[in-house]
Design a protein around this motif. Structure first.
Motif, PDB file in Angstrom:
ATOM      1  N   VAL A 176     -23.352 -19.034  37.102  1.00  0.00           N
ATOM      2  CA  VAL A 176     -24.537 -19.039  37.969  1.00  0.00           C
ATOM      3  C   VAL A 176     -24.842 -17.585  38.336  1.00  0.00           C
ATOM      4  CG1 VAL A 176     -25.586 -19.947  40.064  1.00  0.00           C
ATOM      5  CG2 VAL A 176     -23.841 -21.286  38.871  1.00  0.00           C
ATOM      6  N   VAL A 221     -32.609 -19.960  38.323  1.00  0.00           N
ATOM      7  CA  VAL A 221     -31.638 -20.622  39.189  1.00  0.00           C
ATOM      8  C   VAL A 221     -32.391 -21.513  40.177  1.00  0.00           C
ATOM      9  CG1 VAL A 221     -29.784 -20.311  40.864  1.00  0.00           C
ATOM     10  CG2 VAL A 221     -30.027 -18.708  38.963  1.00  0.00           C
ATOM     11  N   TYR A 238     -28.104 -23.428  37.276  1.00  0.00           N
ATOM     12  CA  TYR A 238     -28.597 -22.402  36.340  1.00  0.00           C
ATOM     13  C   TYR A 238     -29.152 -23.092  35.098  1.00  0.00           C
ATOM     14  CZ  TYR A 238     -28.426 -18.542  33.007  1.00  0.00           C
ATOM     15  OH  TYR A 238     -28.733 -17.608  32.051  1.00  0.00           O
TER      16      TYR A 238
END
Length: 312
Positions: free
Chosen positions: A178, A187, A208
């Motif tokens: 992430v 994201v 993500y």
């Protein structure tokens, strides 16, 4: 150091657009408060509808409200009764014309599925915590579900009096990657609150989805593509206008083009046999010896002739 930034606001204008699209001057503050009230009213009234996002657009005295949900039946209601009730409430508060549109996230044309939406995943974990499910089990169950649906990385965090302890703490689980510091990383971020008997527990989810090219880079690439196309067209138009000159050049170029175009230039290269003939200079040596052989042959030839004459 240590400052927490909202992933959506951090990428706003880079890869994410605004959730409210309108222009105002003196009444900016009033319209901003109206947007806040609209979102709060819809989420409080349809807390079980699985609402992912609420976008608002304005033009004059007209307001459009776009609701993305995983349960459109709850938002629309029987024969559209719930949507009409929402529209009337917003019109009564804003004193403007309102149009409410519902988007189903389960359709194939939708950008993200309910399993890979951060807001819906956080709401699901919060509902499980309210139902007295162990927080570790709820968090561990949410992470693989999203990864199987196509997410590249998931992080789930819960904070508060976890398990009913006297001192609050924070725990999180993560799978995949992430990248929060990468601006082009898409994201998705969502939050939810679970009101339990021993206090309020906050849930945060980061998902993500991969990298996305920023809008400015896309515009520059399009501009370069247009320039290349325009440059090609400009060069073509420059050579074409003078028709007479082009004709004269074409007439002059015909013989010039014929000379290199003739395969005759390549045919002489087929003088490879000529190159081979000198190599066959061996017969020249044989030719020098041929006189003797020719004499011998001539000497030998009369015999059959006399024989033939005798026979005659």
């Amino acid at each position: 150091m240590g400052h927490k930034v909202n992933p959506y606001g951090f990428r706003l204008g880079v890869i994410y657009p605004w959730k409210s699209n309108w222009y105002a001057r003196k009444d900016y503050a009033d319209q901003l408060h109206e947007d806040v009230w609209i979102r709060k009213h819809i989420r409080s009234r349809l807390s079980r509808a699985g609402i992912s996002s609420i976008d608002i657009e304005r033009k004059g005295d007209q307001i459009w409200v776009f609701i993305r949900t995983a349960r459109p039946g709850i938002v629309i209601g029987r024969k559209g009764a719930e949507v009409d009730r929402l529209r009337k409430d917003i019109e009564r508060y804003t004193k403007k014309r309102v149009d409410v549109k519902v988007e189903d996230m389960n359709q194939a044309a939708s950008e993200s599925r309910p399993e890979t939406d951060a807001a819906l995943l956080a709401q699901g974990v919060a509902e499980q915590l309210v139902g007295r499910v162990a927080f570790r089990r709820a968090m561990r169950r949410a992470v693989p579900t999203s990864m199987r649906a196509g997410a590249l990385g998931v992080r789930v965090q819960a904070a508060g009096r976890l398990g009913g302890t006297e001192m609050s703490r924070r725990e999180w689980y993560r799978e995949g990657r992430v990248p929060l510091h990468t601006l082009r990383a898409k994201v998705d971020y969502g939050t939810a609150e679970a009101k339990t008997t021993f206090g309020q527990i906050g849930v945060k989810v980061w998902i993500y989805h991969g990298d996305q090219i920023p809008y400015r880079e896309q515009e520059t690439e399009r501009a370069l593509a247009r320039a290349r196309v325009g440059g090609g067209r400009g060069s073509a138009t420059r050579t074409s206008p003078p028709s007479a000159e082009v004709g004269a050049v074409a007439v002059a170029e015909v013989p010039v083009a014929e000379v290199p175009a003739e395969p005759a230039a390549a045919e002489p290269v087929v003088a490879e046999p000529v190159v081979a003939e000198p190599v066959v200079a061996e017969p020249v040596v044989a030719e020098a010896i041929e006189p003797e052989t020719a004499a011998i042959e001539t000497a030998a030839e009369p015999e059959p002739e006399t024989a033939e004459g005798g026979e005659a």
